[in-house]
Design an enzyme around this catalytic site. Structure first.
Site: not given
Ligand SMILES: NC(=O)c1ccc[n+]([C@@H]2O[C@H](COP(=O)([O-])OP(=O)(O)OC[C@H]3O[C@@H](n4cnc5c(N)ncnc54)[C@H](O)[C@@H]3O)[C@@H](O)[C@H]2O)c1
Length: 346
Positions: A130, A155
């Protein structure tokens, strides 16, 4: 379906991998994760020996590796969650965010095109946020899919850039893709640099509870299982050709709360005093309010959030209380150093 999940060792990715492995129609789940500080293989310890699952330690920036996985595993769809995901870290330095969130997505897109040119169609579900829509004023209606992108922090800018790259590849190369945008997630296994787990762990350890600015920033909190069900509903709609490409879809929970209200709920459940709250200088460029309209998800995917806030947060607190070994596994030196640099030594 044979799925490549990227970032599957992270918070949302690990819930998604477990859910996919429980579904009959999913034949194979490959998890490609580079294991940054946020990637915890321990999150998937329950399924590591599942016959349909394989973990590959590698980066989405490794374009050859992606190509190899797509071919050797005959992948039908990629769900891209790999990202640098913490706004505060992107304020410190945006390099890794540009590398992973934008250039990593570019690598995935180029490999999809390469396979398409060989006659193999691979769908992409790009997991966005969002935050790409920017900040809402108190009286404004929630974001909808047509809201213009107006990212306000580094970000969010890298996530919006990736969304635009995806859209451009659909338009120019005719690939099939969906972009999901969800509000703030909470639930078990979230890395404790994010608000809710940070407050839970600090409360349990008798540390102060740092709240940015006046604590009145509003987010629309959704349980991670509801986000995962939205991603899966999108995957199915794309696989069954039920939606046009690029299919953009919002997920939210009608659960707008201030950060302060969130902290107050957590401390009430844990039973610590309000005097533990410590207001600290606000995050630069801190967006004031996010809220997601999810009418399109209801109409086209029959999706709605199912977890009620009070039930979800109570269960989340209980999960942290009953999983000390998980907490130990994420207490890396890097995490401790980051906490100290960011909020000062406690
Ligand atoms: N957490 C939230 O509230 C939220 C809300 C909406 C969208 N998102 C999106 O959802 C996705 C996951 O979010 P999250 O909170 O689980 O994030 P997180 O930070 O917990 O996990 C990210 C994962 O990506 C891996 N990673 C990072 N760089 C990498 C690379 N170059 N190659 C392979 N793996 C890699 C990390 O090791 C980690 O396991 C993200 O794209 C984020 O933008 C998150």
């Amino acid at each position: 379906m044979r799925i490549l999940v990227t970032g599957g060792c992270g918070f949302i990715g690990s819930h998604l991998v477990k859910k996919l492995l429980s579904m009959r129609e999913i034949e194979r789940v490959i998890n490609l994760d580079s294991l940054t500080y946020a990637g915890q293989p321990y999150n998937l310890v329950d399924v590591e020996n599942h016959r349909n699952y394989k973990f590959i330690h590698g980066s989405i920036n490794d374009i050859e590796l992606i190509g190899e996985i797509l071919s050797s595993e005959a992948i039908d769809s990629i769900i891209n969650l790999a990202a640098e995901s913490h706004v505060d870290r992107s304020i410190g330095s945006v390099n890794e965010f540009i590398k992973t969130n934008i250039d990593g997505t570019r690598c995935i897109l180029e490999q999809i095109v390469e396979h398409k040119n060989k006659g193999v169609d691979i769908n992409l579900i790009q997991v966005s946020t969002d935050e790409v829509y920017g900040s809402l004023k108190p009286e404004e209606a929630p974001f909808v899919e047509e809201t213009p992108l107006r990212p306000m922090n580094p970000y969010a800018a890298t996530k919006a850039s990736a969304d635009m790259l995806v859209q451009s590849f659909v338009n120019t190369h005719g690939i099939c893709a969906a972009i999901t945008r969800c509000s703030n997630n909470y639930g078990p296994n979230q890395f404790p640099e994010k608000l809710i787990p940070l407050m839970i762990l600090n409360s349990l350890e008798g540390k102060s509870l740092p709240v940015y600015g006046d604590g009145k920033q509003i987010r629309d909190w959704i349980h991670v299982s509801d986000h995962v069900s939205g991603i899966i509903a999108t995957l199915k709609a794309v696989e069954e050709n039920k939606v046009d490409s690029p299919f953009v879809i919002n997920f939210g929970a009608d659960n707008e709360m201030t950060n302060l209200e969130i902290v107050e709920t957590v401390i009430e459940i844990i039973g610590v005093g309000r005097e533990m709250i410590q207001f600290v200088s606000d995050r630069p460029g801190h967006d004031r309010r996010y809220a997601m309209g999810y009418g399109k998800a209801w109409e086209l995917l029959s999706w709605e959030p199912l977890v009620m806030w009070r039930e979800g947060i109570t269960e989340t607190v209980e999960w942290y209380l009953s999983n000390p070994e998980w907490i130990e596994s994420i207490r890396s030196d890097e995490y401790r150093t980051w906490l100290e640099n960011h909020y000062g030594r406690d």
